[in-house]
Design a protein around this motif. Structure first.
Motif, PDB file in Angstrom:
ATOM      1  N   UNK A   1       0.831  -1.201   0.000  1.00  0.00           N
ATOM      2  CA  UNK A   1       0.000   0.000   0.000  1.00  0.00           C
ATOM      3  C   UNK A   1       0.870   1.257   0.000  1.00  0.00           C
ATOM      4  N   UNK A   2       1.941   1.251   0.754  1.00  0.00           N
ATOM      5  CA  UNK A   2       2.841   2.411   0.792  1.00  0.00           C
ATOM      6  C   UNK A   2       3.500   2.638  -0.567  1.00  0.00           C
ATOM      7  N   UNK A   3       3.823   1.569  -1.272  1.00  0.00           N
ATOM      8  CA  UNK A   3       4.396   1.707  -2.613  1.00  0.00           C
ATOM      9  C   UNK A   3       3.397   2.391  -3.557  1.00  0.00           C
TER      10      UNK A   3
ATOM     11  N   UNK B   1       3.088   6.078  -2.484  1.00  0.00           N
ATOM     12  CA  UNK B   1       4.274   6.812  -2.968  1.00  0.00           C
ATOM     13  C   UNK B   1       4.150   7.127  -4.459  1.00  0.00           C
ATOM     14  N   UNK B   2       3.739   6.130  -5.224  1.00  0.00           N
ATOM     15  CA  UNK B   2       3.559   6.319  -6.666  1.00  0.00           C
ATOM     16  C   UNK B   2       2.459   7.352  -6.922  1.00  0.00           C
ATOM     17  N   UNK B   3       1.400   7.297  -6.124  1.00  0.00           N
ATOM     18  CA  UNK B   3       0.314   8.256  -6.278  1.00  0.00           C
ATOM     19  C   UNK B   3       0.823   9.684  -6.099  1.00  0.00           C
ATOM     20  N   UNK B   4       1.568   9.933  -5.004  1.00  0.00           N
ATOM     21  CA  UNK B   4       2.055  11.293  -4.751  1.00  0.00           C
ATOM     22  C   UNK B   4       2.980  11.772  -5.870  1.00  0.00           C
ATOM     23  N   UNK B   5       3.791  10.864  -6.414  1.00  0.00           N
ATOM     24  CA  UNK B   5       4.675  11.245  -7.528  1.00  0.00           C
ATOM     25  C   UNK B   5       3.860  11.722  -8.731  1.00  0.00           C
ATOM     26  N   UNK B   6       2.811  10.996  -9.029  1.00  0.00           N
ATOM     27  CA  UNK B   6       1.974  11.363 -10.176  1.00  0.00           C
ATOM     28  C   UNK B   6       1.106  12.586  -9.880  1.00  0.00           C
TER      29      UNK B   6
ATOM     30  N   UNK C   1      -0.419   3.722 -14.884  1.00  0.00           N
ATOM     31  CA  UNK C   1       0.717   4.559 -14.485  1.00  0.00           C
ATOM     32  C   UNK C   1       1.127   4.260 -13.044  1.00  0.00           C
ATOM     33  N   UNK C   2       0.136   4.156 -12.178  1.00  0.00           N
ATOM     34  CA  UNK C   2       0.414   3.849 -10.772  1.00  0.00           C
ATOM     35  C   UNK C   2       1.145   2.517 -10.639  1.00  0.00           C
TER      36      UNK C   2
ATOM     37  N   UNK D   1      -8.974   4.577  -7.828  1.00  0.00           N
ATOM     38  CA  UNK D   1      -7.984   5.633  -7.590  1.00  0.00           C
ATOM     39  C   UNK D   1      -8.411   6.532  -6.425  1.00  0.00           C
ATOM     40  N   UNK D   2      -9.720   6.720  -6.247  1.00  0.00           N
ATOM     41  CA  UNK D   2     -10.210   7.589  -5.177  1.00  0.00           C
ATOM     42  C   UNK D   2     -10.046   6.938  -3.799  1.00  0.00           C
ATOM     43  N   UNK D   3     -10.146   5.634  -3.749  1.00  0.00           N
ATOM     44  CA  UNK D   3      -9.881   4.923  -2.490  1.00  0.00           C
ATOM     45  C   UNK D   3      -8.396   5.052  -2.126  1.00  0.00           C
ATOM     46  N   UNK D   4      -7.527   4.988  -3.121  1.00  0.00           N
ATOM     47  CA  UNK D   4      -6.095   5.197  -2.886  1.00  0.00           C
ATOM     48  C   UNK D   4      -5.846   6.626  -2.413  1.00  0.00           C
ATOM     49  N   UNK D   5      -6.483   7.582  -3.059  1.00  0.00           N
ATOM     50  CA  UNK D   5      -6.360   8.987  -2.669  1.00  0.00           C
ATOM     51  C   UNK D   5      -6.799   9.183  -1.222  1.00  0.00           C
ATOM     52  N   UNK D   6      -7.923   8.577  -0.871  1.00  0.00           N
ATOM     53  CA  UNK D   6      -8.446   8.662   0.490  1.00  0.00           C
ATOM     54  C   UNK D   6      -7.433   8.119   1.499  1.00  0.00           C
ATOM     55  N   UNK D   7      -6.828   6.997   1.173  1.00  0.00           N
ATOM     56  CA  UNK D   7      -5.817   6.388   2.056  1.00  0.00           C
ATOM     57  C   UNK D   7      -4.571   7.263   2.133  1.00  0.00           C
ATOM     58  N   UNK D   8      -4.161   7.855   1.035  1.00  0.00           N
ATOM     59  CA  UNK D   8      -2.982   8.734   1.019  1.00  0.00           C
ATOM     60  C   UNK D   8      -3.212   9.945   1.923  1.00  0.00           C
ATOM     61  N   UNK D   9      -4.401  10.523   1.866  1.00  0.00           N
ATOM     62  CA  UNK D   9      -4.718  11.675   2.717  1.00  0.00           C
ATOM     63  C   UNK D   9      -4.808  11.230   4.181  1.00  0.00           C
ATOM     64  N   UNK D  10      -5.413  10.083   4.408  1.00  0.00           N
ATOM     65  CA  UNK D  10      -5.485   9.557   5.781  1.00  0.00           C
ATOM     66  C   UNK D  10      -4.081   9.395   6.361  1.00  0.00           C
ATOM     67  N   UNK D  11      -3.171   8.888   5.557  1.00  0.00           N
ATOM     68  CA  UNK D  11      -1.799   8.664   6.041  1.00  0.00           C
ATOM     69  C   UNK D  11      -1.081   9.959   6.399  1.00  0.00           C
TER      70      UNK D  11
END
Length: 195
Positions: free
Chosen positions: A7-9, A12-17, A30-31, A49-59
């Motif tokens: 999940x962290x990988x 990380x890829x999400x924030x880069x993009x 791309x992710x 992608x929105x579930x990933x975004x949600x998790x990225x913001x939660x983190x």
């Protein structure tokens, strides 16, 4: 590889993009390419992608959740000056990601998460759906919206003052009140003009 690392990988890829393009333009392919996994692995961890975004913001909110929202008594937390120091540390550590959320006009996600965490903490001491709880909801809505509005203004103006100064200003306004802070600023100008 364990679930947390995978999940962290992806995060990380999400924030880069996300640094280069809005969420609507980020593809799962791309992710996966940046994270080093296939699409099936992505869907094993995230619905979309929105579930990933949600998790990225939660983190990025997690350090505050651990240090502030884990308090057993919100009232006691407010009596100490802990809130200001924790938020300053958090903001400095997560500035890059927070700034991206504001630049992409997605800071409402952060705002919603902060409100939810505060209300969960308060609901441990105040019964939901009561007059007191409703008043607290209004206060939180006002305060969090105001703080995020000031931070948005600060980013839009190109960070004209330091992080520490803007957060101190927000903290001062929050503890003294808007009208008292405005009166203090105007008083100093008035006194300087009389001198």
């Amino acid at each position: 590889m364990d679930k947390r690392n995978t999940e962290q990988d992806f995060i990380s890829a999400f924030w880069q993009l996300y640094e280069k393009k809005p969420i609507e333009k980020i593809s799962i392919n791309q992710l996966c390419q940046i994270a080093g996994y296939n699409r099936a692995t992505f869907y094993n961890h995230f619905e979309n992608i929105y579930a990933l975004f949600d998790k990225a913001v939660y983190d990025i909110l997690f350090p505050v959740k651990r240090n502030v929202f884990s308090s057993q008594n919100f009232y006691n937390l407010l009596q100490k000056d802990l809130m200001g120091s924790v938020l300053l540390t958090y903001f400095q550590q997560q500035d890059k990601y927070i700034e991206l959320l504001f630049k992409r006009q997605n800071h409402y996600v952060l705002s919603d998460k902060i409100k939810k965490e505060f209300l969960l903490l308060i609901s441990e001491n105040v019964k939901p759906n009561t007059k007191v709880y409703e008043k607290i909801e209004i206060l939180l809505e006002y305060q969090i919206s105001a703080v995020l509005g000031v931070i948005n203004y600060w980013y839009q103006k190109g960070k004209l003052i330091s992080e520490q100064d803007i957060l101190q200003k927000i903290y001062d306004i929050s503890t003294k009140g808007v009208l008292t802070s405005l009166k203090t600023e105007l008083q100093s100008i008035y006194e300087d003009s009389k001198a």
